[in-house]
Design a protein around this motif. Structure first.
Motif, PDB file in Angstrom:
ATOM      1  N   ARG A  87      -1.812  11.781   1.242  1.00  0.00           N
ATOM      2  CA  ARG A  87      -2.602  11.176   0.173  1.00  0.00           C
ATOM      3  C   ARG A  87      -3.841  10.446   0.692  1.00  0.00           C
ATOM      4  O   ARG A  87      -4.880  10.440   0.058  1.00  0.00           O
TER       5      ARG A  87
ATOM      6  N   THR B 126       6.428  -4.535   7.371  1.00  0.00           N
ATOM      7  CA  THR B 126       7.080  -3.235   7.589  1.00  0.00           C
ATOM      8  C   THR B 126       6.372  -2.411   8.658  1.00  0.00           C
ATOM      9  O   THR B 126       6.837  -1.334   9.009  1.00  0.00           O
TER      10      THR B 126
ATOM     11  N   ARG C 164       1.206   6.837   8.858  1.00  0.00           N
ATOM     12  CA  ARG C 164       2.426   7.431   8.280  1.00  0.00           C
ATOM     13  C   ARG C 164       2.063   8.560   7.314  1.00  0.00           C
ATOM     14  O   ARG C 164       2.709   9.596   7.316  1.00  0.00           O
TER      15      ARG C 164
ATOM     16  N   ALA D 159       8.382  -0.142  14.366  1.00  0.00           N
ATOM     17  CA  ALA D 159       8.305   0.849  13.283  1.00  0.00           C
ATOM     18  C   ALA D 159       7.312   1.939  13.656  1.00  0.00           C
ATOM     19  O   ALA D 159       6.376   1.705  14.398  1.00  0.00           O
TER      20      ALA D 159
ATOM     21  N   LEU E 142       0.835  -1.202   0.000  1.00  0.00           N
ATOM     22  CA  LEU E 142       0.000   0.000   0.000  1.00  0.00           C
ATOM     23  C   LEU E 142       0.871   1.254   0.000  1.00  0.00           C
ATOM     24  O   LEU E 142       2.060   1.192   0.340  1.00  0.00           O
ATOM     25  N   SER E 143       0.276   2.366  -0.306  1.00  0.00           N
ATOM     26  CA  SER E 143       0.993   3.627  -0.225  1.00  0.00           C
ATOM     27  C   SER E 143       1.419   3.827   1.233  1.00  0.00           C
ATOM     28  O   SER E 143       0.603   3.706   2.148  1.00  0.00           O
ATOM     29  N   GLY E 144       2.699   4.084   1.447  1.00  0.00           N
ATOM     30  CA  GLY E 144       3.190   4.268   2.815  1.00  0.00           C
ATOM     31  C   GLY E 144       3.712   2.989   3.429  1.00  0.00           C
ATOM     32  O   GLY E 144       4.195   2.992   4.569  1.00  0.00           O
ATOM     33  N   ALA E 145       3.670   1.890   2.694  1.00  0.00           N
ATOM     34  CA  ALA E 145       4.139   0.614   3.260  1.00  0.00           C
ATOM     35  C   ALA E 145       5.662   0.606   3.395  1.00  0.00           C
ATOM     36  O   ALA E 145       6.218  -0.152   4.185  1.00  0.00           O
ATOM     37  N   GLY E 146       6.335   1.455   2.628  1.00  0.00           N
ATOM     38  CA  GLY E 146       7.794   1.522   2.730  1.00  0.00           C
ATOM     39  C   GLY E 146       8.523   1.051   1.492  1.00  0.00           C
ATOM     40  O   GLY E 146       9.727   0.769   1.536  1.00  0.00           O
ATOM     41  N   LYS E 147       7.835   1.020   0.380  1.00  0.00           N
ATOM     42  CA  LYS E 147       8.429   0.499  -0.855  1.00  0.00           C
ATOM     43  C   LYS E 147       9.644   1.332  -1.267  1.00  0.00           C
ATOM     44  O   LYS E 147      10.718   0.791  -1.538  1.00  0.00           O
ATOM     45  N   THR E 148       9.444   2.642  -1.336  1.00  0.00           N
ATOM     46  CA  THR E 148      10.519   3.518  -1.794  1.00  0.00           C
ATOM     47  C   THR E 148      11.692   3.466  -0.819  1.00  0.00           C
ATOM     48  O   THR E 148      12.860   3.344  -1.226  1.00  0.00           O
ATOM     49  N   THR E 149      11.375   3.531   0.459  1.00  0.00           N
ATOM     50  CA  THR E 149      12.421   3.517   1.489  1.00  0.00           C
ATOM     51  C   THR E 149      13.272   2.253   1.373  1.00  0.00           C
ATOM     52  O   THR E 149      14.513   2.318   1.338  1.00  0.00           O
ATOM     53  N   LEU E 150      12.618   1.111   1.278  1.00  0.00           N
ATOM     54  CA  LEU E 150      13.372  -0.145   1.216  1.00  0.00           C
ATOM     55  C   LEU E 150      14.067  -0.327  -0.130  1.00  0.00           C
ATOM     56  O   LEU E 150      15.181  -0.872  -0.190  1.00  0.00           O
TER      57      LEU E 150
ATOM     58  N   TRP F 115       8.554  -4.264  11.823  1.00  0.00           N
ATOM     59  CA  TRP F 115      10.014  -4.297  11.849  1.00  0.00           C
ATOM     60  C   TRP F 115      10.584  -2.924  11.492  1.00  0.00           C
ATOM     61  O   TRP F 115       9.955  -2.149  10.764  1.00  0.00           O
ATOM     62  N   SER F 116      11.812  -2.710  11.961  1.00  0.00           N
ATOM     63  CA  SER F 116      12.494  -1.470  11.573  1.00  0.00           C
ATOM     64  C   SER F 116      12.981  -1.608  10.133  1.00  0.00           C
ATOM     65  O   SER F 116      13.041  -2.720   9.589  1.00  0.00           O
TER      66      SER F 116
ATOM     67  N   LEU G 194       2.616  10.245   4.696  1.00  0.00           N
ATOM     68  CA  LEU G 194       3.622  11.297   4.564  1.00  0.00           C
ATOM     69  C   LEU G 194       3.154  12.475   3.724  1.00  0.00           C
ATOM     70  O   LEU G 194       3.354  13.627   4.078  1.00  0.00           O
TER      71      LEU G 194
END
Ligand code: ADP
Length: 663
Positions: A592, A623, A587, A662, A481-489, A626-627, A589
């Motif tokens: 949205r 996510t 989250r 998290a 989902l949006s905000g799940a951490g895809k870009t970060t990871l 977990w960190s 960010l």
């Protein structure tokens, strides 16, 4: 057109107009084969409802004598204007509008031609009709043309059909003949989407059951044709209830006033009501509804008004103000039935103007899915459409179109295509329900536009590249989902892989929309197309020997599977980030989720459209529990056997990590 009224005074005229204002209008079209007696029938309707002046009748009597078409002193068919060609060729060649009225209603007849070569004219006439009279000759019963007319009437969404079984005088007013034709027609109509079919036995020439009840068919106790026209309910023409107010003009007479003028095409506007302005998706309130006669609290379908909005937002001609509960679809890719009207055949890929509500944009037909053989209903494969042919097509527009299926609303579901150079109307289009499966595979696996395309291959093999980079090419699809951490990871993993000596890059869903997918919105179809393009890019990156980390929401399981096939199953790994909707929302960010809640973003997965949790991901990372470091370690540990360089790196990263909750 002229109505016959002998009015004695101005007062009477005024009174007449006043009464008229409240009168309902029924728009109808007539379809018949060349000799079905259509002109006679219309002529009789006009004559017997007093729509003809006395001097016209006199000239008619002269014409009737001269042309000698029938034995009667007066041939009603000769009444119709634009007759020269028809008299000479025996066919009607254009659409003509005629008017008559009774105490109860006004009628506008769009008279469409009988000859089969004129499908386009018939479609034009049917496009605004609420009722179609389909004529059959009692002696001949249903003909291929009857099926053709009925198909067009159904395609153009005409809600009511009256089957006029004409020339009953020539079959001795035989009830069995009528019954037989009605039974056959009802059976056929059942295969089409014709919601309401009524049947009347009549004779246009002898005047039976047209406006006067016939004494020669005592077995028929139903209404006359005119009664049918007067009493057919008009209510269910409007199948869409949601507000649709396309902006025709931005009105700024001075700096203090900014209004938006147009006609309400469906639903109603109310002062104080929350509305959505599309395609941008801003919500605001209707502040006032202004007309020539002062301000209104409410304006319904058909009203031409100017509205002002509570917020200063950017609204342009062609935008649409709609209700929040049932907004139209917004998109650039449409599946539509086209009636081709030009002598120049359809050229797929050519840019035409599209006129849809008040919006004009450029559009191209990407592909013709099939042509419909109108008399049999069969689908025929074809690459183009010629004049008077009807086919199902995929159409792509430059600007987003706010649309409903034509079945639901003819105004927001219909469009025309216009040649950019000659300004000729080349096609009428009826938008279908969401893209069918027949349409979807087109971009993923459908035909190429040209049969002459070849593929060339590199002289460097994938083995040579794998040796150079010391790892195989891989696409790691990271979904959630949006905000799940895809870009970060994805970027975290990229750094780890890069440091370990891998050739790696990130393909981020959001980034793609800044360039390659700039033209796409967020409907299911556009998300599908976005992922298709992404999959093609992943394949190119993999072909170059590199690892591609693709971060995409990818909410649809079937579309993810297609992406896997494009990339190649042996190169494809799917990692799913399973953070719950609640944590992702927390989250939020970029705001949205809040925007989606306000209805400002349509089709937002998890909020206003479904997210299909994958069942086939090779790794599911929580996510939300977990960190970032813990997630990365887990991924690296899992990847290590596949990427030799990671063997050493993985012990470093995985050595010790702090398991923090998290955010
Ligand atoms: P997406 O790309 O899926 O929309 P982002 O990567 O843009 O998500 O945002 C995820 C947010 O969640 C970031 O602020 C990130 O720091 C935070 N976050 C907290 N825990 C994690 C985790 N375990 N994995 C990834 N992101 C996390």
């Amino acid at each position: 057109m002229l109505w016959k009224h002998s009015l004695d005074s101005v007062d009477q005229t005024r009174e007449y107009l006043r009464q008229d204002q409240g009168k309902e209008v029924l728009r109808l079209t007539t379809c018949g084969s060349v000799d079905d007696g259509k002109s006679t029938l219309i002529g009789r309707l006009l004559l017997e409802t007093g729509a003809v002046y006395d001097d016209q009748i006199a000239s008619l009597e002269r014409d009737s004598e001269k042309h000698g078409t029938v034995d009667l002193p007066l041939d009603p068919a000769l009444l119709l204007d634009g007759l020269e060609d028809e008299r000479q060729q025996g066919i009607t060649i254009d659409v003509a509008y005629r008017y008559f009225q009774t105490e109860k209603r006004k009628f506008i007849i769009a008279d469409s031609p009988g000859h089969q070569q004129y499908t386009r004219n018939m479609a034009t006439a049917a496009s605004t009709a609420q009722l179609a009279i389909i004529l059959v000759d009692a002696r001949h019963g249903l003909l291929p043309q009857t099926r053709r007319h009925s198909y067009i009437v159904s395609l153009l969404g005409v809600p009511h059909v009256v089957l006029a079984v004409n020339k009953m005088d020539l079959v001795e007013y035989d009830q069995a003949v009528f019954r037989h034709i009605v039974a056959a027609y009802r059976e056929f109509a059942g295969t089409l989407d014709l919601p309401d079919v009524q049947c009347v036995p009549l004779s246009g020439l002898a005047g039976d059951n047209v406006t006067r009840r016939s004494l020669r068919m005592p077995w028929y106790d139903g209404p006359t044709l005119l009664e049918r026209l007067e009493y057919t309910p008009l209510g269910d023409v409007e199948r869409s209830r949601g507000l649709r107010f396309p902006v025709q003009r931005v009105s700024r007479p001075d700096s203090s006033f900014r209004g938006y003028s147009g006609t309400v095409i469906a639903g109603s506007l109310r002062v104080g009501e929350q509305v959505l302005v599309l395609p941008r998706g801003r919500t605001t309130q209707i502040q006032s509804i202004v007309t020539f006669d002062g301000e209104l609290g409410q304006a319904g379908a058909g009203a031409a008004v100017t509205v002002t909005l509570a917020d200063q937002i950017d609204v342009a001609r062609g935008d649409m103000i709609v209700d929040l509960d049932s907004p139209p679809r917004v998109g650039r890719q449409l599946e539509a039935d086209l009636v081709w009207m030009s002598e120049q055949p359809l050229v797929p890929g050519k840019s035409y103007w599209m006129k849809h509500t008040t919006r004009r944009t450029s559009a191209e037909v990407q592909i013709v899915l099939h042509r419909v053989e109108i008399t049999t209903g069969q689908h025929v494969e074809t690459a183009t459409l010629r004049m008077n042919e009807i086919g199902r097509c995929l159409v792509c527009t430059h600007d987003p179109i706010m649309h409903d299926p034509y079945r639901r609303d003819r105004r927001s579901g219909g469009f025309i295509l216009v040649d950019r150079v000659t300004h000729e109307t080349v096609a009428a289009g009826m938008i279908r329900d969401p893209l069918s499966d027949a349409a979807r595979p087109d971009a993923w696996s459908g035909q190429l536009r040209s049969g002459r395309l070849q593929r060339s291959t590199s002289r460097i093999s994938s083995e040579q590249r794998a040796e150079r980079f010391a790892h195989p090419p891989l696409t790691i699809l990271i979904t959630g989902l949006s905000g799940a951490g895809k870009t970060t990871l994805a970027y975290g993993l990229e750094e780890l892989l890069f440091d370990a000596g891998c050739a790696v890059t990130v393909l981020d869903g959001q980034n793609l929309r800044h360039g390659i997918s700039r033209d796409l919105g967020f409907s299911a179809d556009e998300r599908s197309e976005n992922l298709r393009r992404a999959a093609e890019i992943c394949r190119l990156i993999n072909d170059a020997g590199m690892i591609c980390l693709a971060a995409f929401v990818a909410p649809d399981a079937a579309i993810r599977e297609k992406a896997r096939q494009v990339i190649g199953a042996e190169r494809f790994l799917h990692i799913h980030l399973s953070a719950s909707l609640a944590v992702c929302r927390k989250r939020d960010l970029s705001g949205r989720y809040r925007a989606a809640d306000r209805g400002e973003i349509v089709n937002f997965p998890g909020v206003t459209s479904p997210y299909q949790e994958p069942e086939d991901a090779v790794l599911v990372i929580p996510t939300d529990r977990w960190s970032v470091e813990q997630c990365l370690s887990e991924i690296v540990r899992w990847l290590a056997p596949r990427i030799a360089a990671l063997e050493t790196a993985s012990t470093e990263v995985c050595g010790e990590f702090v398991c923090e909750e998290a955010t």
